[in-house]
Write a protein that holds these residues in place. Structure first.
Motif: not given
Length: 370
Positions: A296-300, A308-310, A312-317
């Motif tokens: 999430f820190k990388i995405a932020r 950014q979106l990918v 978020v998707g990876i850490v979310s799954i």
């Protein structure tokens, strides 16, 4: 707080630790009468070596190449999901696998990755701004919500048909998380969640008999203790008997005496809980938590919408699958057949999460953040 320069090393360290914990647990789960089931442990050991190599290669490449092939990868995933229904191998009442060059392959696991890349490219090019005011046109509604929902709905329907309820729920969860991350209006998003919640009771009529039994057993554990409720009962006994420090490696009675079904796949956390206790289970959860935090820190801080979106998707799954699997094993959630990432036995699942972590490692380079 973890400095940006240390994020790659932190992800590597905790990913390798998770893999090692998984191998130790699988060795114990496949160990019986001083004999190890080579088709489980050594197969996973080979996947671990190959997965780490894949992570190294992906961490050094250009992640934008995933953007170029995102739609193609998603199309291939749909073809695989159709093929498995036509020529797949049936096991445990589901048709989820087929062989490619003699190697068993599970398309529903691959579809998680394909959906993340597809939505990452789609939403990075559109950035939905839907809201409840009258400024939203039908064309925007179609392009920002309805079209991607239909396309992802194809994957969900094909996975549900196998049947694989758990993965179908996770794929829809990926869509909802990435839709929110893309910038959709909060009120509109909450309204969409409300509509989806209202349609949930209709899904009951499409469930298989064993899926209904699992949900009913979750509501009433005493309903079928020797049938649908047997596995979860044995799982809770195993986790509870481990207490604080566990019974020791290779010393879990529920595991070694074969009381616990599916202990090398969906219920591997039961083995960890019984043999390593609460502290061992918390250590594994901590490792997942650190990787999720870094993701999430990388995405932020990422400047590229696709990356950014990918991320978020990876850490979310990863987060959803960990929560659902451990909740399922402890009787806090219904049994829906979800593996524990990088720990449960499964070639396709392991390699897919290795690719995801390799992508995160690529994004964690200094040139992509801050």
């Amino acid at each position: 707080m973890i400095p940006a320069s240390r994020i790659p090393r932190v992800i590597w360290a905790h990913a390798v630790l998770i893999i090692l914990i998984g191998l130790l647990a699988l060795y114990s789960a496949s160990f019986n009468n001083n004999v190890v089931d080579s088709s489980v442990f050594y197969d996973q050991l080979y996947c671990a070596g190959l997965g780490i190599l894949l992570m190294l290669l992906l961490a050094r490449g250009d992640y934008r190449k995933f953007f170029d092939v995102a739609y193609i990868v998603y199309g291939i995933s749909l073809v695989f999901l159709i093929l498995v229904l036509v020529m797949g191998r049936q096991a445990l009442g589901a048709t989820r696998w087929f062989s490619v060059a003699g190697v068993s392959f599970q398309p529903s696991e691959f579809s998680k990755l394909a959906v993340i890349f597809f939505l990452g490219r789609y939403f990075s090019q559109r950035r939905p701004r839907l809201s409840f005011d009258f400024s939203t046109s039908l064309r925007e509604l179609w392009g920002d919500l309805i079209l991607p929902l239909i396309l992802i709905g194809l994957s969900v329907a094909l996975i549900f048909k196998q049947p694989d309820l758990g993965t179908a729920i996770l794929v829809m969860g990926i869509f909802l998380v990435m839709l929110y991350a893309s910038g959709i209006g909060l009120k509109f998003y909450l309204g969409l969640l409300g509509v989806l919640a209202l349609t949930l009771p209709l899904a009951w009529h499409f469930l298989k008999t064993y899926q209904k039994d699992r949900l009913l057993v979750f509501l009433d554990p005493s309903r079928d203790p020797l049938g649908a409720g047997y596995t979860i009962t044995q799982s809770k006994i195993a986790v509870g008997s481990g207490e604080l420090f566990g019974k020791g490696w290779l010393s879990g009675t529920q595991n070694q005496l074969n009381f616990l079904p599916e202990r090398h796949t969906d219920f591997i956390f039961s083995v960890i809980g019984e043999e390593w206790g609460l502290l061992g289970g918390l250590a594994l959860i901590y490792c997942y938590g650190i990787i999720i935090y870094c993701g999430f820190k990388i995405a932020r801080h990422n400047k590229d919408p696709f990356g950014q979106l990918v991320a978020v998707g990876i850490v979310s799954i990863l987060a959803m699958q960990v929560v659902v699997n451990i909740g399922m094993v402890m009787g806090l959630l219904p049994v829906v057949g979800i593996t524990l990432p990088l720990v449960s036995y499964g070639r396709t699942s392991f390699m897919v999460f290795a690719i995801m972590l390799g992508f995160l490692l690529n994004l964690s380079k200094k040139r992509t953040i801050f």
